[in-house]
Design a protein around this motif. Sequence first.
Motif, short mmCIF file in Angstrom:
data_model
loop_
_atom_site.label_atom_id
_atom_site.label_comp_id
_atom_site.label_asym_id
_atom_site.label_seq_id
_atom_site.Cartn_x
_atom_site.Cartn_y
_atom_site.Cartn_z
N SER A 1 0.82 -1.15 -0.26
CA SER A 1 -0.04 0.11 -0.03
C SER A 1 0.87 1.38 0.19
N GLY A 2 0.27 2.40 0.15
CA GLY A 2 1.12 3.55 -0.09
C GLY A 2 1.98 3.61 1.17
N ARG A 3 1.48 2.94 2.34
CA ARG A 3 2.46 2.95 3.54
C ARG A 3 3.85 2.41 3.47
N SER A 4 3.58 1.27 2.48
CA SER A 4 4.73 0.13 2.52
C SER A 4 5.45 0.46 1.00
N ASP A 5 5.11 1.34 0.29
CA ASP A 5 5.77 1.52 -1.18
C ASP A 5 7.29 1.66 -0.92
N ASP A 6 7.72 2.68 0.46
CA ASP A 6 9.06 2.75 0.32
C ASP A 6 10.01 1.67 0.72
#
Length: 167
Positions: A86-91
Amino acid sequence: MTNTQLPILSIFERQPYWAPELQRQFAGEPVVVRPCRSVADLQTVIVAGGVAVVLLDFEAAPEECLAWLGRHGLSPDAPAIFVAGSGRSDDLESLLRELGCVDYLPDPTPGADLARRVRRVLREQGISWPTPETVSPFPVAPPPATLRPRLEIAESALSGMEMTPES
């Protein structure tokens, strides 16, 4: 996995989402989709054999997914590993790939896109079958080169027959 076994897609997710979607995407195809509600269940399915692809729902249990990847992701007999993020784990995508993830799915990823990616990985593993797009539900006519001799044989057979009107 032997050629007689069906490829298994093992999905770790706490809430059903990807497993039903992949069951729909692979309906009528020789693929088994196995949902797992815990990482321990996932490992049990993998040890039983036949798992070609694993999908980890990273947001369901980030720490457990990272720990599992750290222990099993780079193993030579590990299945292909996909991570749904998700956007939180993209990094974390590059870290997840370093731990053995072959494909990272950003949110949102359509089910058809995931199924296409899974089919590609299965083909790379030497597992393939006709896809619904390549199979015609109707018989396919033979090529014209085959039809021509048949037509000539039929015409010569008919020309030798006497046709009489029925009384």
